[in-house]
Design a protein around this motif. Structure first.
Motif, PDB file in Angstrom:
ATOM      1  N   SER A 151       0.846  -1.179   0.000  1.00 25.00           N
ATOM      2  CA  SER A 151       0.000   0.000   0.000  1.00 25.00           C
ATOM      3  C   SER A 151       0.887   1.237   0.000  1.00 25.00           C
ATOM      4  N   ILE A 152       0.273   2.384  -0.185  1.00 25.98           N
ATOM      5  CA  ILE A 152       1.038   3.626  -0.238  1.00 25.98           C
ATOM      6  C   ILE A 152       0.515   4.606   0.800  1.00 25.98           C
ATOM      7  N   GLN A 153       1.396   5.522   1.216  1.00 31.19           N
ATOM      8  CA  GLN A 153       1.035   6.557   2.174  1.00 31.19           C
ATOM      9  C   GLN A 153       1.579   7.879   1.649  1.00 31.19           C
ATOM     10  N   GLN A 154       0.685   8.824   1.355  1.00 24.52           N
ATOM     11  CA  GLN A 154       1.106  10.105   0.779  1.00 24.52           C
ATOM     12  C   GLN A 154       1.432  11.091   1.893  1.00 24.52           C
ATOM     13  N   LYS A 155       2.613  11.691   1.808  1.00 25.31           N
ATOM     14  CA  LYS A 155       3.045  12.669   2.800  1.00 25.31           C
ATOM     15  C   LYS A 155       2.479  14.046   2.470  1.00 25.31           C
ATOM     16  N   ASP A 156       2.646  14.980   3.419  1.00 26.56           N
ATOM     17  CA  ASP A 156       2.145  16.347   3.227  1.00 26.56           C
ATOM     18  C   ASP A 156       2.843  17.043   2.078  1.00 26.56           C
ATOM     19  N   ASP A 157       4.122  16.691   1.826  1.00 23.89           N
ATOM     20  CA  ASP A 157       4.864  17.346   0.747  1.00 23.89           C
ATOM     21  C   ASP A 157       4.599  16.708  -0.618  1.00 23.89           C
ATOM     22  N   GLY A 158       3.696  15.749  -0.679  1.00 26.67           N
ATOM     23  CA  GLY A 158       3.337  15.132  -1.960  1.00 26.67           C
ATOM     24  C   GLY A 158       4.103  13.871  -2.289  1.00 26.67           C
ATOM     25  N   THR A 159       5.176  13.590  -1.545  1.00 21.41           N
ATOM     26  CA  THR A 159       5.940  12.362  -1.795  1.00 21.41           C
ATOM     27  C   THR A 159       5.188  11.156  -1.226  1.00 21.41           C
ATOM     28  N   ILE A 160       5.587   9.980  -1.704  1.00 18.22           N
ATOM     29  CA  ILE A 160       4.875   8.757  -1.350  1.00 18.22           C
ATOM     30  C   ILE A 160       5.792   7.801  -0.598  1.00 18.22           C
ATOM     31  N   ASP A 161       5.259   7.209   0.457  1.00 17.30           N
ATOM     32  CA  ASP A 161       5.941   6.130   1.169  1.00 17.30           C
ATOM     33  C   ASP A 161       5.249   4.818   0.832  1.00 17.30           C
ATOM     34  N   TYR A 162       6.042   3.781   0.581  1.00 11.31           N
ATOM     35  CA  TYR A 162       5.482   2.464   0.312  1.00 11.31           C
ATOM     36  C   TYR A 162       5.513   1.639   1.590  1.00 11.31           C
ATOM     37  N   LEU A 163       4.409   0.943   1.859  1.00 17.98           N
ATOM     38  CA  LEU A 163       4.298   0.140   3.071  1.00 17.98           C
ATOM     39  C   LEU A 163       4.137  -1.321   2.697  1.00 17.98           C
ATOM     40  N   ALA A 164       4.925  -2.186   3.333  1.00 14.14           N
ATOM     41  CA  ALA A 164       4.837  -3.623   3.064  1.00 14.14           C
ATOM     42  C   ALA A 164       5.400  -4.382   4.248  1.00 14.14           C
ATOM     43  N   MET A 165       5.107  -5.689   4.307  1.00 13.64           N
ATOM     44  CA  MET A 165       5.578  -6.528   5.407  1.00 13.64           C
ATOM     45  C   MET A 165       7.085  -6.754   5.347  1.00 13.64           C
ATOM     46  N   SER A 166       7.630  -6.885   4.121  1.00 19.85           N
ATOM     47  CA  SER A 166       9.052  -7.203   3.987  1.00 19.85           C
ATOM     48  C   SER A 166       9.809  -6.049   3.326  1.00 19.85           C
ATOM     49  N   PRO A 167      11.040  -5.774   3.793  1.00 15.79           N
ATOM     50  CA  PRO A 167      11.848  -4.694   3.220  1.00 15.79           C
ATOM     51  C   PRO A 167      12.151  -4.908   1.746  1.00 15.79           C
ATOM     52  N   ASP A 168      12.352  -6.173   1.309  1.00 16.08           N
ATOM     53  CA  ASP A 168      12.698  -6.394  -0.094  1.00 16.08           C
ATOM     54  C   ASP A 168      11.522  -6.038  -1.002  1.00 16.08           C
ATOM     55  N   SER A 169      10.277  -6.230  -0.522  1.00 20.27           N
ATOM     56  CA  SER A 169       9.110  -5.856  -1.320  1.00 20.27           C
ATOM     57  C   SER A 169       9.081  -4.348  -1.547  1.00 20.27           C
ATOM     58  N   ILE A 170       9.392  -3.593  -0.506  1.00 22.51           N
ATOM     59  CA  ILE A 170       9.418  -2.130  -0.623  1.00 22.51           C
ATOM     60  C   ILE A 170      10.481  -1.696  -1.619  1.00 22.51           C
ATOM     61  N   GLU A 171      11.668  -2.288  -1.535  1.00 22.10           N
ATOM     62  CA  GLU A 171      12.753  -1.911  -2.443  1.00 22.10           C
ATOM     63  C   GLU A 171      12.419  -2.251  -3.891  1.00 22.10           C
ATOM     64  N   LEU A 172      11.752  -3.377  -4.119  1.00 28.82           N
ATOM     65  CA  LEU A 172      11.384  -3.762  -5.479  1.00 28.82           C
ATOM     66  C   LEU A 172      10.347  -2.807  -6.054  1.00 28.82           C
ATOM     67  N   VAL A 173       9.399  -2.372  -5.223  1.00 33.28           N
ATOM     68  CA  VAL A 173       8.388  -1.418  -5.686  1.00 33.28           C
ATOM     69  C   VAL A 173       9.027  -0.058  -5.959  1.00 33.28           C
ATOM     70  N   LYS A 174       9.969   0.343  -5.104  1.00 33.84           N
ATOM     71  CA  LYS A 174      10.697   1.599  -5.343  1.00 33.84           C
ATOM     72  C   LYS A 174      11.473   1.539  -6.653  1.00 33.84           C
ATOM     73  N   SER A 175      12.122   0.411  -6.905  1.00 29.82           N
ATOM     74  CA  SER A 175      12.887   0.231  -8.138  1.00 29.82           C
ATOM     75  C   SER A 175      11.980   0.314  -9.351  1.00 29.82           C
ATOM     76  N   ALA A 176      10.804  -0.327  -9.272  1.00 30.46           N
ATOM     77  CA  ALA A 176       9.844  -0.256 -10.379  1.00 30.46           C
ATOM     78  C   ALA A 176       9.403   1.181 -10.610  1.00 30.46           C
ATOM     79  N   SER A 177       9.220   1.929  -9.512  1.00 33.88           N
ATOM     80  CA  SER A 177       8.816   3.335  -9.620  1.00 33.88           C
ATOM     81  C   SER A 177       9.873   4.154 -10.350  1.00 33.88           C
TER      82      SER A 177
END
Length: 273
Positions: free
Chosen positions: A1-27
């Motif tokens: 899932s995603i969480q939008q910050k006040d400055d417009g940037t997005i944080d990705y939320l997931a159970m495992s760190p590697d999932s977050i890194e893979l989604v960031k890489s795809a982005s």
């Protein structure tokens, strides 16, 4: 899932760190998750263009130490295609590949990448997918619902249903993620060792990956004498007879001999009172 910050940037939320890194890489490559919301619809922006594609999340099959893989079943809203995407340990995914994927050059290339980077301590995975019909998808979801309602043997029934789905996979590629340690881990483990506390590390990693992580976190040091014992898969002939039993037995005997020899040399070097 995603969480939008006040400055417009997005944080990705997931159970495992590697999932977050893979989604960031795809982005970074232009494939960005732009909406998750409270429904099962996920929206992807494709390749830094105006194109968007909606996916309906039908089932998330989580990672476990036994499964060594995780998968997600989705429906492409526009096309109506049903797809299963899966990632996990290369040894596990290889067992579940389609005959076509087992023959393709991509398998050999992916295995070379995984072997090379696991030796350097990186987290490595195989990624694959398969396309299903609506009938196959409906049957799986129905079977999974029934399995979850089985009060006597729920876990076993669920595992069987999921295993039936996670097969005939088309290999897409391999991923390599740096496995960063938390702050103060090496220093803490070093102090525990100095205090004489014995530490065990439980891991599902490849032997070379585990060794490199052990070195980086101070669990082991380069001046230690290391012993390793790696198992062999049981091989059976057409008559279902065990064909490499002696080879497995000899590996254990050889390990035992080497360890006893080292133990004897160590005892002889210790000062006697």
């Amino acid at each position: 899932s995603i969480q939008q910050k006040d400055d417009g940037t997005i944080d990705y939320l997931a159970m495992s760190p590697d999932s977050i890194e893979l989604v960031k890489s795809a982005s970074q490559q232009g494939f960005r998750l732009s909406s998750s919301g409270n429904t099962n619809i996920r929206r992807l922006e494709l390749n830094k263009s105006e194109d968007k594609k909606d996916f309906e999340l039908l089932q998330n099959i989580e990672f476990s130490s036994d499964r060594k893989r995780e998968s997600v079943l989705v429906k492409e809203v526009d096309s109506g295609y049903y797809k299963l995407y899966i990632k996990g340990a290369d040894s596990i995914i290889k067992e579940r590949l389609s005959k076509e994927s087992n023959k393709k050059e991509i398998l050999n290339q992916c295995q070379k990448y995984v072997d090379k980077f696991s030796e350097q301590g990186y987290r490595t995975l195989f990624v694959g997918m398969k396309i299903l019909t609506k009938g196959e998808t409906d049957k799986f979801l129905d079977d999974l619902k029934k399995a979850n309602m089985d009060l006597d043997d729920k876990d076993k029934k669920v595992a069987e249903v999921v295993s039936t789905l996670e097969k005939d996979i088309i290999l897409l590629g391999a991923t390599i993620v740096e496995d960063k340690l938390q702050d103060k881990v090496p220093e803490t483990i070093r102090d525990l060792r100095i205090a004489g506390i014995k530490i065990w590390m439980l891991t599902g990693d490849k032997m070379n990956t585990a060794k490199n992580i052990g070195l980086s976190c101070n669990l082991i040091s380069k001046d230690l004498k290391l012993f390793s014992l790696e198992g062999l898969e049981v091989e059976k002939n057409e008559n279902m007879e065990d064909t490499n039993k002696e080879e497995r037995k000899n590996k254990i005997i050889e390990f035992s001999k080497n360890y006893k020899k080292f133990q004897g040399e160590k005892d002889s070097m210790e000062p006697r009172s």
